[in-house]
Design an enzyme around this catalytic site. Structure first.
Site, PDB file in Angstrom:
ATOM      1  N   ASN A 119      34.387  52.321  47.762  1.00  0.00           N
ATOM      2  CA  ASN A 119      32.805  52.103  48.441  1.00  0.00           C
ATOM      3  C   ASN A 119      31.594  52.246  47.091  1.00  0.00           C
ATOM      4  O   ASN A 119      32.715  53.692  46.478  1.00  0.00           O
ATOM      5  CB  ASN A 119      32.645  53.033  49.293  1.00  0.00           C
ATOM      6  CG  ASN A 119      32.079  53.963  49.082  1.00  0.00           C
ATOM      7  OD1 ASN A 119      31.473  54.836  49.197  1.00  0.00           O
ATOM      8  ND2 ASN A 119      33.418  54.202  48.957  1.00  0.00           N
ATOM      9  N   SER A 184      32.370  63.060  44.701  1.00  0.00           N
ATOM     10  CA  SER A 184      32.339  61.352  44.496  1.00  0.00           C
ATOM     11  C   SER A 184      32.166  60.656  43.492  1.00  0.00           C
ATOM     12  O   SER A 184      31.116  61.204  43.242  1.00  0.00           O
ATOM     13  CB  SER A 184      30.645  61.321  45.817  1.00  0.00           C
ATOM     14  OG  SER A 184      30.612  60.134  45.170  1.00  0.00           O
ATOM     15  N   ASN A 186      30.006  58.112  42.524  1.00  0.00           N
ATOM     16  CA  ASN A 186      29.182  57.844  43.093  1.00  0.00           C
ATOM     17  C   ASN A 186      28.245  57.790  42.782  1.00  0.00           C
ATOM     18  O   ASN A 186      26.106  56.756  42.792  1.00  0.00           O
ATOM     19  CB  ASN A 186      29.037  56.367  44.282  1.00  0.00           C
ATOM     20  CG  ASN A 186      30.370  56.118  45.033  1.00  0.00           C
ATOM     21  OD1 ASN A 186      30.642  55.088  44.002  1.00  0.00           O
ATOM     22  ND2 ASN A 186      31.007  55.903  45.495  1.00  0.00           N
ATOM     23  N   THR A 187      26.936  59.182  42.550  1.00  0.00           N
ATOM     24  CA  THR A 187      25.931  59.651  41.912  1.00  0.00           C
ATOM     25  C   THR A 187      26.356  60.358  40.758  1.00  0.00           C
ATOM     26  O   THR A 187      27.051  61.776  40.242  1.00  0.00           O
ATOM     27  CB  THR A 187      25.640  60.797  43.147  1.00  0.00           C
ATOM     28  OG1 THR A 187      25.644  60.309  44.386  1.00  0.00           O
ATOM     29  CG2 THR A 187      24.245  61.771  43.105  1.00  0.00           C
ATOM     30  N   LYS A 225      34.479  70.374  48.254  1.00  0.00           N
ATOM     31  CA  LYS A 225      35.883  68.752  48.305  1.00  0.00           C
ATOM     32  C   LYS A 225      35.661  68.425  46.631  1.00  0.00           C
ATOM     33  O   LYS A 225      35.332  68.324  46.252  1.00  0.00           O
ATOM     34  CB  LYS A 225      35.345  67.668  48.771  1.00  0.00           C
ATOM     35  CG  LYS A 225      35.692  66.499  48.958  1.00  0.00           C
ATOM     36  CD  LYS A 225      35.083  65.950  50.701  1.00  0.00           C
ATOM     37  CE  LYS A 225      36.041  64.319  50.165  1.00  0.00           C
ATOM     38  NZ  LYS A 225      35.503  63.511  51.829  1.00  0.00           N
TER      39      LYS A 225
HETATM   40  C1  FMN Z   1      32.768  54.009  52.795  1.00  0.00           C
HETATM   41  C2  FMN Z   1      32.975  55.666  52.622  1.00  0.00           C
HETATM   42  C3  FMN Z   1      32.086  56.367  51.812  1.00  0.00           C
HETATM   43  C4  FMN Z   1      32.412  57.803  51.648  1.00  0.00           C
HETATM   44  N1  FMN Z   1      31.241  58.686  51.654  1.00  0.00           N
HETATM   45  C5  FMN Z   1      31.250  60.334  52.004  1.00  0.00           C
HETATM   46  C6  FMN Z   1      30.496  60.236  51.294  1.00  0.00           C
HETATM   47  O1  FMN Z   1      29.711  60.114  52.421  1.00  0.00           O
HETATM   48  N2  FMN Z   1      31.274  62.454  51.190  1.00  0.00           N
HETATM   49  C7  FMN Z   1      32.634  62.770  50.862  1.00  0.00           C
HETATM   50  O2  FMN Z   1      32.406  64.017  51.064  1.00  0.00           O
HETATM   51  N3  FMN Z   1      33.035  61.617  51.031  1.00  0.00           N
HETATM   52  C8  FMN Z   1      33.376  60.166  51.234  1.00  0.00           C
HETATM   53  N4  FMN Z   1      33.884  59.395  51.481  1.00  0.00           N
HETATM   54  C9  FMN Z   1      35.863  59.602  51.241  1.00  0.00           C
HETATM   55  C10 FMN Z   1      35.810  60.098  52.689  1.00  0.00           C
HETATM   56  O3  FMN Z   1      35.660  61.183  52.988  1.00  0.00           O
HETATM   57  C11 FMN Z   1      37.248  60.902  52.256  1.00  0.00           C
HETATM   58  O4  FMN Z   1      37.880  61.725  51.502  1.00  0.00           O
HETATM   59  C12 FMN Z   1      38.158  59.546  50.946  1.00  0.00           C
HETATM   60  O5  FMN Z   1      37.899  57.951  51.831  1.00  0.00           O
HETATM   61  C13 FMN Z   1      39.528  59.401  51.041  1.00  0.00           C
HETATM   62  O6  FMN Z   1      40.143  59.173  52.617  1.00  0.00           O
HETATM   63  P1  FMN Z   1      41.246  58.150  53.567  1.00  0.00           P
HETATM   64  O7  FMN Z   1      41.830  57.434  52.343  1.00  0.00           O
HETATM   65  O8  FMN Z   1      41.474  58.461  54.690  1.00  0.00           O
HETATM   66  O9  FMN Z   1      39.957  57.365  53.284  1.00  0.00           O
HETATM   67  C14 FMN Z   1      33.194  57.835  51.703  1.00  0.00           C
HETATM   68  C15 FMN Z   1      34.591  57.206  51.829  1.00  0.00           C
HETATM   69  C16 FMN Z   1      33.952  55.868  51.952  1.00  0.00           C
HETATM   70  C17 FMN Z   1      35.318  55.175  52.376  1.00  0.00           C
END
Ligand code: FMN
Length: 348
Positions: A119, A184, A186-187, A225
């Site tokens: 993403n 993140s 993405n910023t 985080k």
């Molecule tokens: C579509 C998407 C959007 C996410 N948006 C955020 C976000 O806004 N803030 C954040 O701290 N992490 C965000 N994450 C990261 C998740 O919180 C998590 O740290 C990461 O996906 C790893 O966990 P997972 O493998 O269980 O998905 C996002 C992940 C995905 C897939």
């Protein structure tokens, strides 16, 4: 084993929105939002028993240690439903001071064979004011709520502290903990806030505020985080700053910019910009949790997140030292039954 019910739900959700993952996501959130929309529906949801394995971390008692990771409920619209689905806590956001649309679509890709998601959403959200109004209208939440704060895209990195602080001032009354998202991918520039000097300034200001308005229960805990792509030296520096600034714990990890571990059928997507989550992230996230636990000991309890798709994955996180875990991608691929299976496994 994933239940037949979860398989059916996944099939229906994946297919909805014409197979477009982001449309399916918005549809799911809308359904969950509606489920908790009226006081009567909320009362029904509140009666659904949550799997119990209570644990106290950061001074907060969680009904069970399995939380919803940030990014799924960016505008805090479905908190009662997440509780009813079994989650022991919910991290809403990431929210920014300025409302913003996020990156152009497409920006969300399912890499099904790899059990991963790629993403580059870019913090699409309605902004801190809208979230505060939403949380005020909702009243007491059924489970502890963490609020994830990020930097608005239009705010230069040099002014990040004020941007985070504005959101914090508005949202602190509704938070059981606040997650400072500096990881993140993405910023633009966001991850540079993990650097020692920038992080120290940011956390100093945020912690100063939480302490200045603390009630008799003490300040609301601040968590940071981190990315899975930091070197050990960089993580050690983050730990040092966090400990010095009174941070309560770490969340490890956010998505990775690495493309290791993708199945051949998903390699065509490897060139897409963004963060990778799910199965390919798991070993890296566990390694990060183990490193933080070793370095920080009991000083900084860790929420482990990254590629938890089965109870064994959660077990690995706990064994590495995580006190709580969170899911995003595992929830998408396995459905809500995964939460209960992890809790059962954790107790047993
Ligand atoms: C579509 C998407 C959007 C996410 N948006 C955020 C976000 O806004 N803030 C954040 O701290 N992490 C965000 N994450 C990261 C998740 O919180 C998590 O740290 C990461 O996906 C790893 O966990 P997972 O493998 O269980 O998905 C996002 C992940 C995905 C897939």
């Amino acid at each position: 084993m994933t239940s037949a019910y979860d398989v059916l739900v996944r099939k229906a959700l994946f297919a909805s929105g014409g197979g477009d993952p982001e449309a399916a996501h918005h549809r799911t959130i809308r359904i969950l939002e509606q489920a908790g929309e009226t006081p009567r529906r909320r009362a029904v949801l509140a009666r659904i028993p949550r799997p119990a394995a209570p644990t106290t971390v950061f001074g907060i008692t969680f009904p069970n240690p399995v939380g919803l990771a940030a990014g799924m409920d960016k505008d805090a619209v479905a908190i009662p439903a997440w509780g009813a689905l079994g989650f022991g806590f919910v991290e809403v956001g990431t929210v920014t001071w300025h409302p913003q649309p996020g990156n152009p679509q497409p920006r969300l890709f399912r890499l099904v064979e790899s059990e991963a998601i790629l993403n580059r959403m870019g913090f699409n959200n309605r902004g801190a004011e809208a979230m505060a109004a939403r949380l005020a209208a909702l009243g007491p939440a059924p489970v502890p709520v963490g609020i994830s704060l990020g930097k608005s895209k239009i705010t230069p990195v040099a002014d990040a502290t004020e941007d985070y602080l504005n959101s914090l001032k508005l949202l602190l009354p509704y938070a059981d903990y606040v997650a400072v998202n500096v990881s993140s991918p993405n910023t633009p520039g966001l991850r540079s806030l993990q650097d020692k000097g920038a992080l120290d300034e940011l956390l100093g200001a945020l912690r100063g505020y939480t302490v200045s308005v603390a009630g008799p229960g003490g300040p609301v805990p601040l968590l940071v985080k981190i990315a899975p792509d930091l070197t050990d030296e960089a993580i050690a520096e983050v730990i040092e700053v966090c400990a010095a600034r009174g941070v309560a714990g770490l969340i490890a990890t956010n998505t990775t910019i690495s493309r290791d571990g993708l199945r051949p059928s998903d390699l065509a997507r490897a060139g897409e910009a963004g963060g990778l989550s799910g199965r390919p992230l798991h070993a890296l996230a566990v390694r990060t949790v183990a490193f933080v636990t070793r370095e920080a000991g009991n000083d900084l309890p860790v929420i482990g997140v990254g590629g938890i798709l089965e109870p064994d994955d959660a077990r690995r996180m706990f064994d590495a030292g995580a006190r709580l875990v969170q899911l995003y991608t595992g929830f998408v691929y396995r459905g809500p039954g995964l939460v209960r299976r992890i809790v059962r496994n954790t107790r047993g």
